[in-house]
Structure formats: structure tokens, C-alpha cells
Enzyme design. Structure first.
Site, PDB file in Angstrom:
ATOM      1  N   ASN A   1      -7.153  -2.052   7.564  1.00  0.00           N
ATOM      2  CA  ASN A   1      -7.429  -3.180   5.970  1.00  0.00           C
ATOM      3  C   ASN A   1      -8.838  -3.417   5.758  1.00  0.00           C
ATOM      4  O   ASN A   1      -9.358  -3.936   6.611  1.00  0.00           O
ATOM      5  CB  ASN A   1      -6.190  -4.257   5.712  1.00  0.00           C
ATOM      6  CG  ASN A   1      -4.529  -3.803   6.992  1.00  0.00           C
ATOM      7  OD1 ASN A   1      -4.192  -3.870   5.266  1.00  0.00           O
ATOM      8  ND2 ASN A   1      -4.449  -4.291   7.775  1.00  0.00           N
TER       9      ASN A   1
ATOM     10  N   SER B   1      -4.811 -10.267   6.913  1.00  0.00           N
ATOM     11  CA  SER B   1      -4.404 -12.697   7.017  1.00  0.00           C
ATOM     12  C   SER B   1      -3.448 -12.130   8.699  1.00  0.00           C
ATOM     13  O   SER B   1      -3.818 -10.734   9.575  1.00  0.00           O
ATOM     14  CB  SER B   1      -3.043 -12.130   5.732  1.00  0.00           C
ATOM     15  OG  SER B   1      -2.261 -11.145   6.489  1.00  0.00           O
TER      16      SER B   1
ATOM     17  N   ARG C   1       2.861  -8.333  15.045  1.00  0.00           N
ATOM     18  CA  ARG C   1       3.789  -8.671  13.528  1.00  0.00           C
ATOM     19  C   ARG C   1       5.106  -7.624  14.069  1.00  0.00           C
ATOM     20  O   ARG C   1       5.294  -6.130  14.377  1.00  0.00           O
ATOM     21  CB  ARG C   1       3.524  -8.171  12.381  1.00  0.00           C
ATOM     22  CG  ARG C   1       2.770  -9.344  11.720  1.00  0.00           C
ATOM     23  CD  ARG C   1       2.551  -8.993  10.425  1.00  0.00           C
ATOM     24  NE  ARG C   1       1.708  -7.562   9.993  1.00  0.00           N
ATOM     25  CZ  ARG C   1       2.018  -7.180   9.122  1.00  0.00           C
ATOM     26  NH1 ARG C   1       1.678  -7.790   7.313  1.00  0.00           N
ATOM     27  NH2 ARG C   1       1.122  -6.000   9.259  1.00  0.00           N
TER      28      ARG C   1
ATOM     29  N   GLU D   1      -1.685   1.798   9.114  1.00  0.00           N
ATOM     30  CA  GLU D   1      -2.741   1.645   8.092  1.00  0.00           C
ATOM     31  C   GLU D   1      -4.005   0.839   8.610  1.00  0.00           C
ATOM     32  O   GLU D   1      -3.909   0.224   9.455  1.00  0.00           O
ATOM     33  CB  GLU D   1      -2.420   1.230   6.875  1.00  0.00           C
ATOM     34  CG  GLU D   1      -2.067  -0.842   6.983  1.00  0.00           C
ATOM     35  CD  GLU D   1      -1.102  -1.150   5.446  1.00  0.00           C
ATOM     36  OE1 GLU D   1      -1.414  -0.256   4.364  1.00  0.00           O
ATOM     37  OE2 GLU D   1      -1.628  -1.891   5.587  1.00  0.00           O
TER      38      GLU D   1
ATOM     39  N   GLU E   1      -3.290  -0.139  -2.816  1.00  0.00           N
ATOM     40  CA  GLU E   1      -3.102  -1.496  -1.282  1.00  0.00           C
ATOM     41  C   GLU E   1      -2.140  -1.952  -1.583  1.00  0.00           C
ATOM     42  O   GLU E   1      -1.311  -1.975  -2.329  1.00  0.00           O
ATOM     43  CB  GLU E   1      -4.211  -2.103  -1.231  1.00  0.00           C
ATOM     44  CG  GLU E   1      -4.899  -1.918  -0.578  1.00  0.00           C
ATOM     45  CD  GLU E   1      -5.345  -1.304   0.981  1.00  0.00           C
ATOM     46  OE1 GLU E   1      -5.053  -1.843   1.756  1.00  0.00           O
ATOM     47  OE2 GLU E   1      -5.203  -0.310   1.089  1.00  0.00           O
ATOM     48  N   GLY E   2      -1.314  -2.993  -0.329  1.00  0.00           N
ATOM     49  CA  GLY E   2      -0.399  -4.272  -0.633  1.00  0.00           C
ATOM     50  C   GLY E   2       1.048  -4.168  -0.306  1.00  0.00           C
ATOM     51  O   GLY E   2       1.210  -4.661   0.174  1.00  0.00           O
TER      52      GLY E   2
ATOM     53  N   LYS F   1       4.175   7.322   1.468  1.00  0.00           N
ATOM     54  CA  LYS F   1       3.388   5.767   0.645  1.00  0.00           C
ATOM     55  C   LYS F   1       2.637   6.527  -0.211  1.00  0.00           C
ATOM     56  O   LYS F   1       2.386   6.987  -0.534  1.00  0.00           O
ATOM     57  CB  LYS F   1       2.814   5.488   1.568  1.00  0.00           C
ATOM     58  CG  LYS F   1       3.302   4.876   3.440  1.00  0.00           C
ATOM     59  CD  LYS F   1       2.410   4.877   4.222  1.00  0.00           C
ATOM     60  CE  LYS F   1       2.949   4.371   5.135  1.00  0.00           C
ATOM     61  NZ  LYS F   1       1.990   3.421   6.361  1.00  0.00           N
TER      62      LYS F   1
ATOM     63  N   ARG G   1      -8.582  -5.360   9.695  1.00  0.00           N
ATOM     64  CA  ARG G   1      -7.106  -5.606  10.932  1.00  0.00           C
ATOM     65  C   ARG G   1      -6.845  -3.988  11.370  1.00  0.00           C
ATOM     66  O   ARG G   1      -6.381  -3.231   9.396  1.00  0.00           O
ATOM     67  CB  ARG G   1      -6.594  -6.198  10.004  1.00  0.00           C
ATOM     68  CG  ARG G   1      -5.603  -6.523  11.337  1.00  0.00           C
ATOM     69  CD  ARG G   1      -4.919  -7.323  11.304  1.00  0.00           C
ATOM     70  NE  ARG G   1      -3.175  -6.635  10.302  1.00  0.00           N
ATOM     71  CZ  ARG G   1      -2.710  -7.552   9.436  1.00  0.00           C
ATOM     72  NH1 ARG G   1      -2.817  -7.807   8.779  1.00  0.00           N
ATOM     73  NH2 ARG G   1      -1.850  -6.101   8.700  1.00  0.00           N
TER      74      ARG G   1
END
Lengths: 529, 529
Positions: A173, A178, A503, A171, A417-418, A413, A149
């Protein structure tokens, strides 16, 4: 001040209009699985000990405005992005260079890299595709699946009021992308609300079904898993096949994942099981050919041969609480199952890679995407990203980041990840000063994206909150490839764009992640600006 | 002791098997809208003030065993039952005789009857079907829709071990027949659970997809509403059409109803709105032709012409809290909309009618179902029902009910709709003695149905309860008819069986009604016994 771009939106609602809209959102969402398990702030732990309650997933009341040209471009370039990351994941030597810079400062990446090295030493299992037995020599290679994604924000140059809005990547992914299960549903919800006149007629010159693109993420991602399942070839152990979803437990966002499982079974006829991350070693084993065998705890007399490992867990350092978790990840990487993603694909998604690609005048993008036109379109979605190392770009970045006047245009940043732990604008200089300079390279410096001013309302935990919001467009991509050997390029077997997600979060929070309680799933209402 | 009929069932589950089964039930149910709003015993009032939480509808873990021949017979005779009740609802004089016996003792029926008389005095609106304009004289009649449900239990003669099990009717519902929305889903759930091996392999000689009949209740009932909508004919007021669901508020069982609304829109393309029972007079009006006009509170500038009134409220005396509620019911009955049901159809479902039909040697069934074979099959589903009045059958019943030795084979039920307040077996004599004999005719005496011993487990409010259960099979029926004039028979336009429901409750409770928290929705696993 965020730049103005859109017409006045969404419409004001009277109390009756709001009641009608909300009652329809609350009922439709549950009737169609647009749901999450409630957070403990909504239902205190212990009250629902067996986890039988659910609630509407955080959603926007209206589809958010989004520039049509930006939307089209984001979807169009997804296959180029898939190609880029598949190429990176196959170039172990290049990745090694990236990873080695981080070994000292990022334990998580260091441990992942160790897993790769161990499996490499032993040799990755070579998949034999008997379905293509005529071409066995050619196809006798390891295969990988990416359910990617790529996340973007709309950027409007605050200094050039005539500039068209463009997309800038936030970013990329490569693991556990998700909301593909919920994004199909939220687009349907907004269309349904329009169809029952839940949006006041004053807004119908803006909201219109032709401007509400559906998201085919559920069938498209399920199809991706199915294609990898088929590509696994014939049985190595003479057992029935299954796909494993490697999951966190408990998982509030379970319905998002379940929609993919249900589609995989009903549309593709493929069995899948949910394997909690901490049960890898207890519920699976490798036979002498390193075929991965899964024995469900509820049916110990049965065994399945795992074709595809789909990771919805294992992406965050906090999940690895002891050595057996690392052993579990190694165990899966050693297996013959097609990983979604492999360790190298997982590493390809690290922020350091994004930074290296987006460092001004970087030679890397051309290396992986030889087609100049494609590469140029991808390049245009990069926000300038600087390392904080000793390179020339790094030195520039140190100046930009430590000077309060220039730092306000940037975000700092972590490489990992995360999500979370970002440091914004004027907070950057003090943050850097507070830690030893040797730790600075664990971060990257990225030019802030300046999204246009946008208003919407979010329904979450039974409450409505209205106000300024920021939307982040995620485009799903499916890519299945067969690795090359000794650094030679492999072959892409499947490559397609697989739906989208919007989102939306409050513009105050400056943090993403709906499951973490900071935002909502949304769909696009396209506008020509 | 309930008679033994079935094989040993369901299988015992290990902890792992139970975990797997339950986690799949909890997730699949929410993902597919097999849900209810939680009761206040589960989520205390106030905690979720906006009603955003939901939970799995009470369901059985396994499909309950049910004799195949009984199942087939119950579905087969539904069209005869539809015909019977459509005929009763058209025979005002006959119904008058029934109702007049109850006027003194049942205020609710008395008030409903008054509404009928008032509308009759004014004249029921004659529907003009312009689509059949050639035959206008013939078709210029009032039309009615029934979405019926006939409920049965399996009965095994405890004194004759060789007798085949048969179905005996519990009641016939002519208003607000519920769970059609959930029953389609629970049958799918049980099939899904089988398909993912959630039932231990030891049980797969009993559970098998070919023995798990699907329930087409959602599309079938939505089609019924659509057929009535079409039969309404062309617009009388020049407004867009809609169907109104007249509903209780709040409604925990809302998803059951929503599935019909969603199917009506997505499959049939028909708009519907939910009209709370107490808002009838504020949100609707009659024009000079008594066309029913609905103005949604959320869009006061819009008006719709109501084609069909589908009552999911107004069936219980407790809903009529003041005169305006009665005025509202009268208001709707006066309108040109097709009622599902009309007042006469509602009254046809009173227990007194069931009793009169099932009184031994009653002449009434033949009157309404002239076909002898059909009538005989219907007759065989009657459990003997006695009045407690001064007739010969009534005198017999008084003896049976007041003698403790014979009373144990009977249940005493109030004439009124709505379930509850039944008096069972040995409690009957004392119950009758405690009230004046003049009140006795408010009840009927029914021979107890003796269901075979059956075990299952129910998941409700996050908890599993296992043990002896009783299943009640409900068969849905759609019937659309055009009334005859001056007592002459009308014409049945549509008549079909519309799916089934199994409702299963603990065998201790001796009360029905899942929404009231006493049981679960279930599906059939057919067995040849």
C-alpha cells in the site's frame, strides 16, 4: 484443508473467564481510544445523528499466533521495500510503460496519470531548502513522503510438510495505509489482558509478554509526517505551517487517524487539520508560487501554509464523483506541499506494478534494488503473479486460469487499489468466460497463499464470533526522499520500519478490511515453529 | 436574579466554529476515555445488550469561568478538611451523639451504626505493620483511608455589590467521591481545544493556558490507594495482594473508575479487581485472622489477600435490597483490609455532621481542628446550616423555614447521603406542613448559596444545550491515618489535596450529579475578579 502448524490455541474459556475477558476488553478499549464509530447495522442511521457514539474497534480476544522467524523477516525487509517503491515512484519512464498498458482498461489509473502529465507539463514545484542553503544546487529537488504498509500472509507449502513457514506478500500500500493508530493500541490491549490474568493460566506457556511485540506505529508514523514537515524547509508565504490530513467524510475509522494527529501535536508540536476530500477546492488555494494555503472554515481570518498532504482519502474510484474531485486532486498535486503520496507514488502501488515485479524471472526488481542480497530477500516474499496479457507469462497464465484443475491454486485480482472484487480458485474460469477477453488484462492472477490453520475469537459490534481465522501481517514503513532529475536516482533522506499491524478475519470470508466489517485488528503472539 | 461578576462569556460561535469544536470534542473524548456508557434515553435497553457502546461524557464546550482566589482557597484548605474529617471519624463517642439523634428517623444511618457496633463488640482487627516492626507497639492500630471530595459553590452576597466572591461548601463526600478519573481528562480536553484554536480568537484574552489549571486527580487518587496498600504491611495469609473496587453493576460511569484502576496498575504496579456490591459474600471470605481473601470468579484456583477496599458502591440506601447486602457490608467491615471508607468515616460524611459543624457558634470545629487559623478558614466556607430539632438553633430554623418571606433564602436537605430530594426556597413551608413535625429533624435547613450569573454550553447525549449554568467545584483530598486508641488522637500518615473537578449544570435544574444525567464535567478558566 489448511496445514497444521501451531499448538492448540486459544484456550477454551468458561463463562466467568469469558465475562472477565470481555468486560476488560470493552472498558480498556474505550478508555484508550481503540474504537470506531458504530456501523449502521449496530446503530441505525438517524438514531445518533451527530455521531456521538463509539464502540470497541473489532478486535481479537487473543493475540494470534505468528511464526517468530516470519515476523522478524517481515520487519527486517521493510526498509528494502521502502527503497524499492521510492525508486519506482521516481522512475517516471518505467512507470509510464506500466501505466500505458492499463490506460484503456482502467479509467482510474488513466485519470491519475493525466494529472501527473498536466503537472509535469507545467513543471513540478521545486522545493528550495533554505536550511541547506549551502547545498542549494544539490537539494533543489522535489521531495516525497511514503507512509507505506506491506501486507503478508504466512504460507505453508501444503505438499511439503517439512518446509518452514514463510511470508508471502499480499499487497503493498502506497496510499492511505490504515490502522497504524489502532495497531499500537491493540498490542497494548493484549499485553494488558495478559497482565491482569485475563488469559487462563493454562495458556501462559504460550502467551507471555516476551512473545507479544509492541507496535510503535503511532509515534513512528507521526514522526514520519514530522520529518517531512521539517524537510519542507522555510516558509514560502510567510504563514504559519500546518499538515493536512485529506480525509473521507464521514469516517468510521476516525480514531485510527486521530491518534496520529494527537501524536503529531503532542510529541512533535505540529498543527494539523482534517480536510474532507470534497472540500479541497473550497478550503485551499495556491498562491503565485504554488504554495498551498489552507483557510480553516471555522477561522476564515487565519491562513496556514501546508507543508505535508497526508492522504487518507482519494484512493478509491468511488470517491471521485464529479470533475471537481479530479480538479481537487490536480490542485493538490500542483502544490509545493510534500505529498504523502504523490501521484507517481500512488501509481507505484498499483497491482500491475506488484505483478510485474513478481512475474517469474522479471528483470525489474534488480533494476530498483541493486543490492543482490536485499533483492533476493524481497523476491522471496513474492507469490508468483502473472499478467493476463499477450506476453509469454500472460499466455501461461491464461491456461492456468481457465483450466478448473489449475485455477484452484489461484486468485484473480483487479489491477485497481482498494480491496474487494477478488475472484477465487474454481470461480475463476467461469468469471473470465463471462467477459470479453479484451478486459482480462484488467486483472492479475496470483498463486494462492496457503496460511496455516489458526483459531481465534473476534469481538465486533458487541458480539463474539469464534472459529478459524486468517491473519494478515502489515508492516509500516516510512520513507522520505528527494527526487532525482531527468531520471537520475534521487536521494533517500529517511527510511525506517514503522511498526506492525495484524489484521485477522474469518477464514470463510476471503475478504480483508476491518473497517468494511470483515475482520479485526490483532497483535502477534510469536511462536517458534 | 443571580449577581453579575464575570465578563461576557463564552463567545458566540458561527456554525463552522461550532462544527469544528464539536467534532474535536467528540473525537478527542473517545480517544482519551472521557466517556460514559450511553443512557437508555440515548440507546434503548436491549439494543446494545452486551454494553459495547460508549459516548462522550457530558462535558461543557468551554471551561467555565471561576474566580482565581476562590479556586486557590478551595485547594489550599483541603488538607485542613482532610484533618477535620479524619478526626471526626476517629471520635466514636462524638459520632455516637450525632448518630443517635438520627436513629429513629434514618434507617440507613441506623443500620450502618449497627454494623459499627457489631464490629466494635468483636473488636476491630489490629493491623500489624511488620515494615515498622521496631515501633510495633506504636503502630499496632487500625488504619483508614479517605478519598474525599469537598464541594463548593461561588457565593456573591446579592445585597453587597462590593463584596468579594467567596466559596461556600455544598457538601463533603467521604464515600465514593466520583469523577476523579474524568476530571483529569476534561481539563486536558479544554487545554487541547485551546491549543488547536477551537475557541474563537475573540475569547483568547479570557481563555489562556495559564488560566486553565490541570487536575491531577487520576495519579493523586491512585497514589492514595497505593499508599494505603503499602501501609497494609506484610502478608497475613501468604497470598498475593490486591485492591478491591467495590462497585455497582451495571455502572454507566465505569471509565471514571477504570482510569484509577489503570493508573494503579501502570504507575504503582498494583493489581485491583472490581467486586460488584452484590457479590461480596460469594467472592470473598475471611480467614481465622479476619484477613480478607478474594477469589476471582474467572480464576477460582487463585486467591488474593485484599489490602484496600475502595467503595464506589454501598453509599445509597437503594443499593441494600435485602439482608445479604447488609451482611456483605458487615463482612467487609470486620476484615483486616483498610477501608476507604470505614463505617465511621462513611458516617462522618452525613449531612447531620455538616450541619452540626456549620450551626452558627458551634463549638465542634475547634474541637477537631485545634489550629485557630486553619479552623477559621474552614469556618468561612460554611453556609449557615440549622437543625430542625428542639435546640435553640432548631427553633430559629423552624421560624425561618415556615415563613415564606425568609424561606426563599434557604434550601431544605435530607440528612442522608446521595443527592436529590432537596426542597428549595418558597416550596419549603408547604413541604414541611405536609408531614408530621416529628419527621422534620430528618432534614436540615441551609442558607442558599447565590452563585454569580454564568453561561456555558453542555454536550450531552449527542446534543448541545446552552444557557445559564451553575458550577460546583469539587476538591479531592487523600488522607491516610492510624486510629488512636480509647479516644486518644491517632496519627495522620498522609494528607494531601488531590486535584479538582468542576461540575456544571443548568441553573434551572437545581439538582447535581452528572451521572444521573443532570449536568456535565467541566474545568476551570480562572479569572481575577
Amino acid at each position: 484443508m489448511a496445514p497444521q502448524l501451531y499448538p492448540r490455541y486459544p484456550p477454551e474459556l468458561t463463562q466467568s473467564q469469558s465475562d472477565y475477558l470481555l468486560s476488560n476488553i470493552k472498558d480498556w478499549s474505550i478508555a484508550h481510544g481503540l474504537a470506531v464509530r458504530p456501523s449502521t447495522s449496530f446503530v441505525p442511521g438517524g438514531q445518533d445523528s451527530t455521531g456521538a457514539l463509539a464502540t470497541t474497534a473489532p478486535v481479537t480476544l487473543f493475540p494470534s499466533l505468528f511464526p517468530r522467524a516470519c515476523f522478524v523477516e517481515a520487519l527486517s525487509i521493510q526498509t528494502a521495500y521502502n527503497e524499492l517503491y521510492a525508486a519506482i515512484a521516481q522512475d517516471e519512464r518505467w512507470l509510464q510503460g506500466i501505466v500505458e498498458e492499463l490506460l484503456e482498461i482502467d479509467d482510474f489509473i488513466a485519470e491519475l496519470w493525466k494529472i501527473h502529465l498536466k503537472v509535469k507539463e507545467e513543471g513540478y514545484v521545486q522545493v528550495c531548502l533554505s536550511v541547506f542553503r549551502r547545498d542549494i544546487a544539490k537539494y533543489d529537488k522535489q521531495q516525497s513522503l511514503g507512509l507505506f504498509r506491506s501486507d503478508y500472509m504466512v504460507h505453508v507449502d501444503p505438499l511439503d510438510t517439512l518446509a518452514m513457514p514463510v511470508i508471502k506478500q499480499v499487497e503493498f500500500n502506497t496510499i492511505a495505509s490504515s490502522f497504524g493508530g489502532l495497531s499500537s493500541q491493540v498490542a497494548k490491549l493484549h499485553k494488558y489482558l495478559f497482565s491482569i490474568d485475563a488469559y487462563p493460566s493454562s495458556s501462559t506457556n504460550i502467551i507471555d509478554p516476551s512473545k507479544l511485540p509492541e507496535s510503535r506505529s503511532i509515534p513512528s508514523m507521526a514522526r514520519g509526517l514530522a520529518l517531512a514537515h521539517l524537510a519542507y524547509g522555510s516558509s514560502r508565504a510567510g504563514l504559519p505551517f500546518c499538515v493536512l490530513f485529506v480525509v473521507q467524510e464521514p469516517e468510521r475509522n476516525v480514531f485510527d487517524q486521530r491518534h496520529l494527529e494527537y501524536a503529531l501535536l503532542s510529541t512533535e508540536g505540529i498543527r494539523s487539520f482534517r480536510l474532507p476530500f470534497h472540500r479541497i477546492l473550497s478550503d485551499t488555494r495556491l498562491d503565485k508560487n504554488r504554495t498551498l494555503i489552507y483557510t480553516p472554515p471555522h477561522a476564515l481570518e487565519k491562513s496556514y501554509e501546508v507543508t505535508v498532504l497526508y492522504f487518507r482519502a482519494g484512493y478509491s474510484p468511488s470517491e471521485y464523483t464529479n470533475q471537481s474531485d479530479w480538479d481537487g486532486r490536480l490542485h493538490l498535486e500542483r502544490s509545493a506541499a510534500i505529498k504523502c503520496p504523490s501521484i507517481l507514488t500512488h501509481l507505484a502501488g498499483s497491482k500491475k506494478v506488484q505483478q510485474v515485479l513478481a512475474t517469474p524471472h522479471s528483470p525489474h526488481l534488480k533494476r530498483f534494488v541493486p543490492d543482490e542480497h536485499k533483492a533476493s530477500r524481497v523476491q522471496q516474499t513474492f507469490a508468483p503473479i502473472y499478467p493476463l496479457d499477450k506476453s509469454q507469462a500472460g499466455n501461461e497464465a491464461r491456461k492456468l486460469a481457465t483450466d478448473p484443475d489449475t485455477a484452484v491454486r489461484y486468485v484473480l485480482k483487479p489491477q485497481r487499489e482498494g480491496g474487494g472484487n477478488n475472484v477465487y480458485r474454481k470461480a475463476i474460469p467461469d468469471f473470465l468466460k463471462a467477459q470479453p477477453e479484451s478486459h482480462w488484462p484488467a486483472h492479475i492472477l496470483m498463486e494462492m497463499i496457503e496460511p496455516p490453520a489458526l483459531t481465534n475469537a473476534i469481538f465486533r459490534n458487541g458480539e463474539v464470533q469464534s472459529g478459524g481465522v486468517i491473519g494478515e501481517l502489515g508492516v509500516y514503513g516510512v520513507c522520505l526522499w528527494r527526487n532525482g532529475e531527468n531520471g537520475s536516482p534521487g536521494e533517500i533522506l529517511q527510511n525506517y520500519e514503522a511498526g506492525y499491524l495484524l489484521r485477522t478475519k474469518g477464514d470463510q470470508s476471503e475478504e480483508g478490511g476491518v473497517a468494511a466489517g470483515f475482520g479485526a485488528v490483532d497483535s502477534c503472539c510469536l511462536v517458534d515453529v
